[in-house]
Scaffold this active site. Sequence first.
Site, PDB file in Angstrom:
ATOM      1  N   HIS A   1      65.685  10.024   7.398  1.00 23.05           N
ATOM      2  CA  HIS A   1      66.593  11.010   7.545  1.00 23.05           C
ATOM      3  C   HIS A   1      68.138  10.581   7.393  1.00 23.05           C
ATOM      4  CE1 HIS A   1      67.301   9.470  11.822  1.00 23.05           C
ATOM      5  NE2 HIS A   1      68.397  10.233  11.764  1.00 23.05           N
TER       6      HIS A   1
HETATM    7  C1  UD1 Z   1      72.182  13.661  12.802  1.00 22.18           C
HETATM    8  C2  UD1 Z   1      73.190  12.359  13.258  1.00 22.18           C
HETATM    9  C3  UD1 Z   1      72.387  11.170  13.182  1.00 22.18           C
HETATM   10  C4  UD1 Z   1      70.959  11.315  14.159  1.00 22.18           C
HETATM   11  C5  UD1 Z   1      70.175  12.644  13.660  1.00 22.18           C
HETATM   12  C6  UD1 Z   1      69.117  12.518  14.683  1.00 22.18           C
HETATM   13  C7  UD1 Z   1      75.388  12.515  12.900  1.00 22.18           C
HETATM   14  C8  UD1 Z   1      76.588  11.969  11.745  1.00 22.18           C
HETATM   15  N1  UD1 Z   1      74.236  12.279  12.338  1.00 22.18           N
HETATM   16  O1  UD1 Z   1      71.711  13.455  11.526  1.00 22.18           O
HETATM   17  O2  UD1 Z   1      73.032  10.147  13.998  1.00 22.18           O
HETATM   18  O3  UD1 Z   1      70.404  10.179  13.800  1.00 22.18           O
HETATM   19  O4  UD1 Z   1      71.099  13.667  13.565  1.00 22.18           O
HETATM   20  O5  UD1 Z   1      68.097  13.412  14.084  1.00 22.18           O
HETATM   21  O6  UD1 Z   1      75.793  12.751  13.877  1.00 22.18           O
HETATM   22  N2  UD1 Z   1      69.758  20.402   9.147  1.00 22.18           N
HETATM   23  C9  UD1 Z   1      68.757  21.652   9.062  1.00 22.18           C
HETATM   24  N3  UD1 Z   1      68.687  21.884  10.581  1.00 22.18           N
HETATM   25  C10 UD1 Z   1      69.036  21.624  11.615  1.00 22.18           C
HETATM   26  C11 UD1 Z   1      70.299  20.534  11.387  1.00 22.18           C
HETATM   27  C12 UD1 Z   1      70.494  20.219  10.039  1.00 22.18           C
HETATM   28  O7  UD1 Z   1      68.152  21.886   8.398  1.00 22.18           O
HETATM   29  O8  UD1 Z   1      68.918  21.805  12.501  1.00 22.18           O
HETATM   30  C13 UD1 Z   1      70.040  20.038   7.557  1.00 22.18           C
HETATM   31  C14 UD1 Z   1      71.501  20.324   7.045  1.00 22.18           C
HETATM   32  O9  UD1 Z   1      71.211  20.688   5.922  1.00 22.18           O
HETATM   33  C15 UD1 Z   1      72.452  19.630   7.465  1.00 22.18           C
HETATM   34  C16 UD1 Z   1      71.638  18.254   7.320  1.00 22.18           C
HETATM   35  O10 UD1 Z   1      70.082  18.571   7.783  1.00 22.18           O
HETATM   36  O11 UD1 Z   1      73.558  19.650   6.486  1.00 22.18           O
HETATM   37  C17 UD1 Z   1      72.372  17.085   8.222  1.00 22.18           C
HETATM   38  O12 UD1 Z   1      72.404  17.720   9.538  1.00 22.18           O
HETATM   39  P1  UD1 Z   1      73.326  16.842  10.342  1.00 22.18           P
HETATM   40  O13 UD1 Z   1      73.122  17.238  11.920  1.00 22.18           O
HETATM   41  O14 UD1 Z   1      74.851  16.783   9.917  1.00 22.18           O
HETATM   42  O15 UD1 Z   1      72.762  15.394  10.462  1.00 22.18           O
HETATM   43  P2  UD1 Z   1      71.459  14.551  10.597  1.00 22.18           P
HETATM   44  O16 UD1 Z   1      70.974  14.007   9.264  1.00 22.18           O
HETATM   45  O17 UD1 Z   1      70.368  15.597  11.260  1.00 22.18           O
HETATM   46  N1  UDP Z   2      60.757  12.016  16.873  1.00 19.29           N
HETATM   47  C1  UDP Z   2      60.000  13.244  17.186  1.00 19.29           C
HETATM   48  N2  UDP Z   2      59.343  14.095  16.275  1.00 19.29           N
HETATM   49  C2  UDP Z   2      59.343  13.807  14.967  1.00 19.29           C
HETATM   50  C3  UDP Z   2      60.342  12.487  14.560  1.00 19.29           C
HETATM   51  C4  UDP Z   2      60.907  11.667  15.707  1.00 19.29           C
HETATM   52  O1  UDP Z   2      59.902  13.641  18.292  1.00 19.29           O
HETATM   53  O2  UDP Z   2      58.769  14.585  13.971  1.00 19.29           O
HETATM   54  C5  UDP Z   2      61.431  11.621  17.805  1.00 19.29           C
HETATM   55  C6  UDP Z   2      61.194  10.184  18.002  1.00 19.29           C
HETATM   56  O3  UDP Z   2      60.178   9.817  19.056  1.00 19.29           O
HETATM   57  C7  UDP Z   2      62.702   9.437  18.468  1.00 19.29           C
HETATM   58  C8  UDP Z   2      63.635  10.609  18.161  1.00 19.29           C
HETATM   59  O4  UDP Z   2      62.886  11.641  17.638  1.00 19.29           O
HETATM   60  O5  UDP Z   2      62.637   9.342  19.868  1.00 19.29           O
HETATM   61  C9  UDP Z   2      64.509   9.806  16.806  1.00 19.29           C
HETATM   62  O6  UDP Z   2      65.199  10.827  16.418  1.00 19.29           O
HETATM   63  P1  UDP Z   2      65.684  10.702  14.841  1.00 19.29           P
HETATM   64  O7  UDP Z   2      64.910   9.358  14.111  1.00 19.29           O
HETATM   65  O8  UDP Z   2      65.827  11.991  14.232  1.00 19.29           O
HETATM   66  O9  UDP Z   2      67.180   9.933  15.225  1.00 19.29           O
HETATM   67  P2  UDP Z   2      67.926   8.742  15.400  1.00 19.29           P
HETATM   68  O10 UDP Z   2      67.176   8.160  16.610  1.00 19.29           O
HETATM   69  O11 UDP Z   2      67.848   7.797  14.126  1.00 19.29           O
HETATM   70  O12 UDP Z   2      69.319   9.016  15.841  1.00 19.29           O
END
Ligand code: UD1
Ligand code: UDP
Length: 363
Positions: free
Chosen positions: A202
């Site tokens: 992601h």
């Molecule tokens: C965010 C965090 C990242 C973290 C991740 C955990 C920032 C800059 N990024 O990334 O550090 O690792 O969460 O999973 O804070 N979207 C959906 N549904 C949702 C949320 C988002 O479909 O509930 C889609 C939208 O198209 C959105 C894109 O995902 O534009 C990115 O979402 P965003 O929350 O900005 O970043 P993540 O990649 O989820």
């Molecule tokens: N995780 C989950 N379901 C999934 C994928 C990840 O519960 O399908 C959990 C995973 O065990 C970890 C957390 O989500 O605890 C990590 O989240 P993510 O990779 O979205 O964010 P990051 O840690 O990179 O910020």
Amino acid sequence: MIIIILGTRPEIIKLFPIVNTFINNKIPFKILHTGQHYTFKLSNTFIDQLRLPAKKIINLKVGSGTHGNQTALMINKIEKYLNSNKKIKAVLVYGDTNSALAGSLAASKIQNIKIIHLEAGLRSFDKDMPEEVNRRIIDHSSDLLLCPTKISKKYLLNEGIPNKKIFVTGNTIVDAIKSPFTQKFINVKNNSHGDYVVLTIHREENTRNKNNLKKIINEMIKISKNKNYKIIFPTHPKTKKLLNKIKYDKSRLISTEPMDYFSFLTLLKNAKLAVSDSGGIQEEACILKVPLITIRNSTERPETIHMGCNILSKIRDKMIYKDVLKILKRNIKWKNPYGNGNASQKSYKIIKQFIKKNEPKFY
Ligand code: UD1
Ligand code: UDP
């Protein structure tokens, strides 16, 4: 009162042990959910499964947007909330998301509200990662910094943050995994590793366009063909949109919906190995003794690389397949650098002292 600010899946997971210490010790608190994650399977699934107290959650419903827009909207709404209640003495933020950044920035401009940063001091030294900028700003605006390891404390000291503000507590992810509540639900088959690989992607550097994702998928299919492993890919919604534009062998790579926490931990624990760009999964794979390839240019979790259980694999070098072969041959001496599962207890005690010192009438 302490305001816990969160907005994304990993923040909910890593904060649930802290929330439980606050409940058990009758610390007055509320949870401000920014709404950064709003898809049911990225947010409510975890709130429900980890039993966060629904009555204490206020959802600001900010949603998605560009970094600037999203963060600005969060700051605006968080500031209004913080100004609405004189009893608020501290905000607690976790890690490096835009939600944590907005929480710390909003609070830093309000007199008499202290900022507590959990998982402080992580550094990838890679400014191309949006989270790296967030980490640095949050750390430098915080009053109390709780670090998972000694390495993170060292980084903060090197940046001139005073020693008296910094404590090493371990990471609450260990508490989340080891909690009897989690253990009751996760199904671990006697440490036997199944013939499949878990994949999660992601990170912005891998999802900015479909080219990088395509390269990753091609390498994964190569692993599947040559080693006869299925690839199980719980897919973030934004990655799913890109994946839908790519042709690949669907009998080898299985894309699923994002999983709930207990299902995901079970899947990870029983995997042959994991390939991911996640932050939290670098910690979990190490704790659960699952070899990991991290597809990134840099990592803020050097502990796992030093231990040999995680290899940083850059897509531009087409190294993923070779690195998979390399890690499968390694004789990894497993140890867990993130503590023994009492990070939330330690953090609670430090927070309690900190609040008492700053605000004698807090209780
Ligand atoms: C965010 C965090 C990242 C973290 C991740 C955990 C920032 C800059 N990024 O990334 O550090 O690792 O969460 O999973 O804070 N979207 C959906 N549904 C949702 C949320 C988002 O479909 O509930 C889609 C939208 O198209 C959105 C894109 O995902 O534009 C990115 O979402 P965003 O929350 O900005 O970043 P993540 O990649 O989820
Ligand atoms: N995780 C989950 N379901 C999934 C994928 C990840 O519960 O399908 C959990 C995973 O065990 C970890 C957390 O989500 O605890 C990590 O989240 P993510 O990779 O979205 O964010 P990051 O840690 O990179 O910020």
